[in-house]
Write a protein that holds these residues in place. Structure first.
Motif, mmCIF file in Angstrom:
data_model
loop_
_atom_site.group_PDB
_atom_site.id
_atom_site.type_symbol
_atom_site.label_atom_id
_atom_site.label_comp_id
_atom_site.label_asym_id
_atom_site.label_seq_id
_atom_site.Cartn_x
_atom_site.Cartn_y
_atom_site.Cartn_z
ATOM 1 N N VAL A 196 62.000 -31.376 88.134
ATOM 2 C CA VAL A 196 62.146 -31.041 89.549
ATOM 3 C C VAL A 196 62.938 -29.757 89.727
ATOM 4 N N GLU A 197 64.023 -29.605 88.983
ATOM 5 C CA GLU A 197 64.841 -28.403 89.129
ATOM 6 C C GLU A 197 64.081 -27.156 88.690
ATOM 7 N N GLU A 198 63.260 -27.275 87.673
ATOM 8 C CA GLU A 198 62.457 -26.131 87.232
ATOM 9 C C GLU A 198 61.464 -25.712 88.319
ATOM 10 N N GLU A 199 60.823 -26.700 88.941
ATOM 11 C CA GLU A 199 59.872 -26.403 90.008
ATOM 12 C C GLU A 199 60.591 -25.874 91.250
ATOM 13 N N GLU A 200 61.743 -26.440 91.559
ATOM 14 C CA GLU A 200 62.493 -25.993 92.726
ATOM 15 C C GLU A 200 62.996 -24.557 92.550
ATOM 16 N N GLU A 201 63.346 -24.185 91.342
ATOM 17 C CA GLU A 201 63.762 -22.807 91.086
ATOM 18 C C GLU A 201 62.619 -21.847 91.415
ATOM 19 N N LEU A 202 61.404 -22.229 91.040
ATOM 20 C CA LEU A 202 60.236 -21.411 91.375
ATOM 21 C C LEU A 202 59.993 -21.410 92.884
ATOM 22 N N ASN A 203 60.214 -22.557 93.516
ATOM 23 C CA ASN A 203 60.023 -22.628 94.965
ATOM 24 C C ASN A 203 60.944 -21.657 95.693
ATOM 25 N N TYR A 204 62.218 -21.710 95.358
ATOM 26 C CA TYR A 204 63.201 -20.882 96.052
ATOM 27 C C TYR A 204 63.036 -19.399 95.738
ATOM 28 N N ARG A 260 60.748 -16.221 102.759
ATOM 29 C CA ARG A 260 62.163 -15.938 103.009
ATOM 30 C C ARG A 260 62.663 -16.674 104.247
ATOM 31 N N GLN A 261 61.777 -16.830 105.236
ATOM 32 C CA GLN A 261 62.168 -17.569 106.435
ATOM 33 C C GLN A 261 62.445 -19.028 106.107
ATOM 34 N N TRP A 262 61.611 -19.595 105.238
ATOM 35 C CA TRP A 262 61.804 -20.989 104.827
ATOM 36 C C TRP A 262 63.164 -21.154 104.156
ATOM 37 N N VAL A 263 63.458 -20.273 103.218
ATOM 38 C CA VAL A 263 64.739 -20.344 102.506
ATOM 39 C C VAL A 263 65.888 -20.159 103.489
ATOM 40 N N THR A 264 65.703 -19.264 104.453
ATOM 41 C CA THR A 264 66.736 -19.032 105.463
ATOM 42 C C THR A 264 66.960 -20.275 106.311
ATOM 43 N N ASP A 265 65.875 -20.962 106.668
ATOM 44 C CA ASP A 265 66.000 -22.170 107.484
ATOM 45 C C ASP A 265 66.720 -23.294 106.747
ATOM 46 N N LEU A 266 66.731 -23.246 105.420
ATOM 47 C CA LEU A 266 67.390 -24.282 104.632
ATOM 48 C C LEU A 266 68.884 -24.017 104.425
ATOM 49 N N LYS A 267 69.343 -22.810 104.754
ATOM 50 C CA LYS A 267 70.739 -22.460 104.502
ATOM 51 C C LYS A 267 71.734 -23.391 105.193
ATOM 52 N N PRO A 268 71.499 -23.811 106.454
ATOM 53 C CA PRO A 268 72.473 -24.717 107.090
ATOM 54 C C PRO A 268 72.640 -26.044 106.362
ATOM 55 N N PHE A 269 71.643 -26.410 105.544
ATOM 56 C CA PHE A 269 71.717 -27.680 104.823
ATOM 57 C C PHE A 269 72.295 -27.532 103.418
ATOM 58 N N SER A 270 72.572 -26.277 103.024
ATOM 59 C CA SER A 270 73.169 -25.994 101.712
ATOM 60 C C SER A 270 72.341 -26.558 100.557
ATOM 61 N N THR A 271 71.027 -26.542 100.698
ATOM 62 C CA THR A 271 70.171 -27.028 99.617
ATOM 63 C C THR A 271 70.010 -25.950 98.555
ATOM 64 N N LYS A 272 69.900 -26.390 97.322
ATOM 65 C CA LYS A 272 69.741 -25.485 96.189
ATOM 66 C C LYS A 272 68.758 -26.096 95.194
ATOM 67 N N PRO A 273 68.295 -25.298 94.247
ATOM 68 C CA PRO A 273 67.384 -25.846 93.232
ATOM 69 C C PRO A 273 68.019 -26.927 92.362
ATOM 70 N N VAL A 274 69.342 -26.959 92.296
ATOM 71 C CA VAL A 274 70.035 -27.949 91.474
ATOM 72 C C VAL A 274 70.021 -29.297 92.195
ATOM 73 N N LYS A 275 69.592 -30.374 91.499
ATOM 74 C CA LYS A 275 69.439 -31.690 92.106
ATOM 75 C C LYS A 275 70.210 -32.758 91.320
ATOM 76 N N PRO A 276 71.548 -32.740 91.361
ATOM 77 C CA PRO A 276 72.324 -33.716 90.581
ATOM 78 C C PRO A 276 72.109 -35.157 91.030
#
Length: 241
Positions: free
Chosen positions: A163-171, A177-193
């Protein structure tokens, strides 16, 4: 003799030739445009036929091996399957209102979180959650889903890595860029502990088709929509704890 007089004199002396030439030009012009119109109508008819064919094919999006031989057509559920008559409970308006309000208030507490307790979940609870998701409606009652509960730490670690490998490609590449910007308030990152922290993961798989006992392919209809609805049932069941 001026030019106009010369032209008039020429036409008078060669009127038969002139009229013949005009008639020939008119006939040629008519035939030319007739062919153009016929070609246009043939092209339009061909496009309309293709459109009708495409519409028929669209209606047959769920084609399988049995379509060619009616003898091979077997219902996904046996025709002699007994039907259980639905008998909804009768409740007063006040009770219906109370229950609907309580359920709304319960579901309104649901949150999409990325932090989970590591406390184990009883197996009976996990079983009931999956069974609840399995009550979801589906196209032709084919139930085109598979729920897999993962509790093994090594398997969860492997899933997290994927999942983290795929999420890194997603981000970095796939999401705008708008999608990534819209996610900033949620502090989401490719890392999924949380994928390894959670005591159990429920993987939801969509089945495009399955296999009948006779080895023929059994098609599943509206499998994406049906699986999505089942996932919604699962989320609601998890909230009702």
């Amino acid at each position: 003799m001026n030019i106009i007089s010369l032209v008039v004199w020429t036409l008078e002396k060669n009127c038969f030739t002139v009229y013949t030439a005009l008639i020939v030009c008119f006939v040629g012009f008519t035939i030319f445009h007739k062919n153009k119109l016929e070609a246009h109508y043939r092209s339009a008819e061909k496009k309309e036929k293709l459109a009708r064919t495409a519409a028929v094919r669209k209606e047959r999006d769920f084609r399988d091996d049995s379509d060619e031989d009616p003898e091979l057509l077997v219902p996904a559920i046996p025709e002699d399957t007994p039907h259980i008559v639905y008998q909804p409970p009768r409740r007063t308006d006040d009770e219906v209102l109370r229950r609907s309000r309580e359920y709304y208030e319960l579901m309104a507490q649901r949150r999409t979180v990325r932090t989970f307790s590591a406390e184990p979940i009883p197996q009976d609870v996990l079983d009931n959650l999956i069974k609840t998701a399995g009550t979801s409606p589906s196209g032709a009652h084919t139930e085109p889903w598979t729920f897999v509960v993962v509790q093994d730490p090594k398997t969860k670690e492997a899933i997290r890595n994927i999942v983290e490998e795929e999420e890194e490609l997603n981000y970095s590449k796939r999401m705008s860029r708008q999608w990534v910007t819209d996610l900033k308030p949620f502090s989401t990152k490719p890392v999924k502990p949380y994928l390894t922290d959670a005591p159990a993961l429920v993987l939801v798989f969509r089945q495009a088709y399955s296999w009948r006992p006779d080895g023929k392919k059994r098609m599943h209809y509206y499998s994406e929509i049906s699986t999505a609805i089942a996932a919604g049932f699962l989320l609601a069941a998890i909230q009702v704890r």
